[in-house]
Design a protein around this motif. Structure first.
Motif, mmCIF file in Angstrom:
data_model
loop_
_atom_site.group_PDB
_atom_site.id
_atom_site.type_symbol
_atom_site.label_atom_id
_atom_site.label_comp_id
_atom_site.label_asym_id
_atom_site.label_seq_id
_atom_site.Cartn_x
_atom_site.Cartn_y
_atom_site.Cartn_z
ATOM 1 N N ARG A 38 0.842 -1.199 0.000
ATOM 2 C CA ARG A 38 0.000 0.000 0.000
ATOM 3 C C ARG A 38 0.875 1.247 0.000
ATOM 4 O O ARG A 38 2.010 1.229 0.484
ATOM 5 N N ASP A 39 0.327 2.349 -0.531
ATOM 6 C CA ASP A 39 1.033 3.617 -0.433
ATOM 7 C C ASP A 39 0.531 4.384 0.787
ATOM 8 O O ASP A 39 -0.267 3.872 1.589
ATOM 9 N N ILE A 45 -0.544 -0.727 -4.369
ATOM 10 C CA ILE A 45 0.469 -0.405 -5.370
ATOM 11 C C ILE A 45 1.019 -1.693 -5.973
ATOM 12 O O ILE A 45 0.989 -2.757 -5.353
ATOM 13 N N TYR A 102 6.866 1.660 -9.103
ATOM 14 C CA TYR A 102 5.582 1.403 -8.442
ATOM 15 C C TYR A 102 4.484 2.258 -9.061
ATOM 16 O O TYR A 102 4.692 3.419 -9.402
ATOM 17 N N ARG A 104 -0.082 2.851 -9.116
ATOM 18 C CA ARG A 104 -1.378 2.629 -8.466
ATOM 19 C C ARG A 104 -2.480 2.969 -9.457
ATOM 20 O O ARG A 104 -2.259 3.708 -10.427
ATOM 21 N N PRO A 116 2.247 6.530 -7.182
ATOM 22 C CA PRO A 116 1.702 6.518 -5.820
ATOM 23 C C PRO A 116 2.518 7.398 -4.876
ATOM 24 O O PRO A 116 3.627 7.843 -5.201
ATOM 25 N N GLU A 117 1.956 7.648 -3.692
ATOM 26 C CA GLU A 117 2.685 8.298 -2.605
ATOM 27 C C GLU A 117 3.379 7.206 -1.810
ATOM 28 O O GLU A 117 2.747 6.491 -1.041
ATOM 29 N N LEU A 118 4.681 7.084 -1.993
ATOM 30 C CA LEU A 118 5.395 5.915 -1.478
ATOM 31 C C LEU A 118 5.928 6.117 -0.063
ATOM 32 O O LEU A 118 6.422 7.198 0.282
ATOM 33 N N PHE A 122 9.762 1.866 -0.104
ATOM 34 C CA PHE A 122 9.535 1.604 -1.523
ATOM 35 C C PHE A 122 10.279 2.582 -2.441
ATOM 36 O O PHE A 122 10.302 2.399 -3.651
ATOM 37 N N ARG A 123 10.852 3.615 -1.868
ATOM 38 C CA ARG A 123 11.505 4.628 -2.708
ATOM 39 C C ARG A 123 12.895 4.160 -3.126
ATOM 40 O O ARG A 123 13.660 3.643 -2.317
#
Length: 257
Positions: A38-39, A45, A102, A104, A116-118, A122-123
């Motif tokens: 999830r983000d 994601i 990634y 979404r 997405p807002e990671l 995840f970055r």
């Protein structure tokens, strides 16, 4: 033998197997099942393939060969989420690189995928030394897309997106199927080269996705890379989404004797 075709190892099988292991490696590092990714907003994601590179002659592999598949580079934030695999059988090798980012869903349509807002885990670390090759691949992909956007040539072949044949388990058109379509377009556009010389290398980039019922229109162009005594041909391809004309994939393939 799903891993074989009449001309050797099935390249799309190798891409699927490598991407499956790539995905499992990310999940193990993050400590979550893929369905739990999830983000920050809570949206699901996906690790979406943005590029793949095949290197080697798949036709050298034969039915009774004993093969091994090795992961030689693990996908991580430090590598820019790039992994590398090598399929071997004796002295025969076939390599594959996978680069993911990634994405979404921003709506019901596959054409509405977005960034997405990671969370930090995840970055990717784009300034990391191990991520330099991933950055280079991304830059080449942007350059290829810019050239393809300006190309107004008609397509050589068109594929309609089918739910059973082309979608993966989360409802997206799987990148390996687009790779197969590009390969068929190359054969359709320049059969005298593609049917004569083995494919030595293909670099493909993916920029978007499609919905069921949409069509992928692929244009392929060939030029001589070298002549006698070692002839080779390079084929540049780009694929557009018929519904809106957007370029969603590009490839460069080298065929050589």
């Amino acid at each position: 033998m799903p891993h074989m075709c009449t001309s050797g190892v099935r390249r799309s099988w190798l891409l699927k197997e490598a991407c499956h292991r790539h995905w499992l490696s990310i999940a193990a590092q993050v400590g979550r099942r893929p369905s739990e990714f999830r983000d920050i907003s809570g949206a699901r994601i996906f690790a979406s393939v943005v590029a793949c590179i095949l290197d080697g002659d798949a036709a050298r592999f034969r039915e009774d060969d004993m093969c091994q598949l090795f992961m030689v580079e693990v996908p991580s934030a430090q590598t820019g989420w790039r992994s590398q695999f090598v399929l071997t059988s004796g002295t025969k090798t076939l390599g594959v690189e996978i680069l993911t980012s990634y994405a979404r869903r921003n709506g019901p349509s596959n054409s509405e995928l977005g960034a997405p807002e990671l969370f930090e885990r995840f970055r990717d670390e784009r300034d990391h030394a191990a991520a330099r090759r991933a950055g280079l691949i991304r830059r080449i992909g942007r350059h290829d897309r810019e050239l393809a956007v300006r190309d107004e040539a008609p397509p050589h072949i068109t594929f309609e997106i089918n739910e059973d044949a082309h979608l993966n388990g989360v409802g997206l058109v799987y990148f390996a199927h687009i790779h197969d379509m590009i390969e068929r377009a190359e054969r359709n556009a320049v059969p005298e080269y593609v049917g004569t010389y083995p494919m030595r290398n293909r670099r493909a980039h993916f920029y978007g996705n499609l919905d069921v019922g949409d069509r992928l229109e692929i244009t392929a162009r060939a030029r001589a890379r070298s002549l006698s005594p070692n002839p080779s041909v390079v084929v540049h391809s780009h694929a557009r989404r018929a519904s809106d004309g957007q370029v969603i994939a590009c490839a460069e393939s080298i065929y050589a004797r």
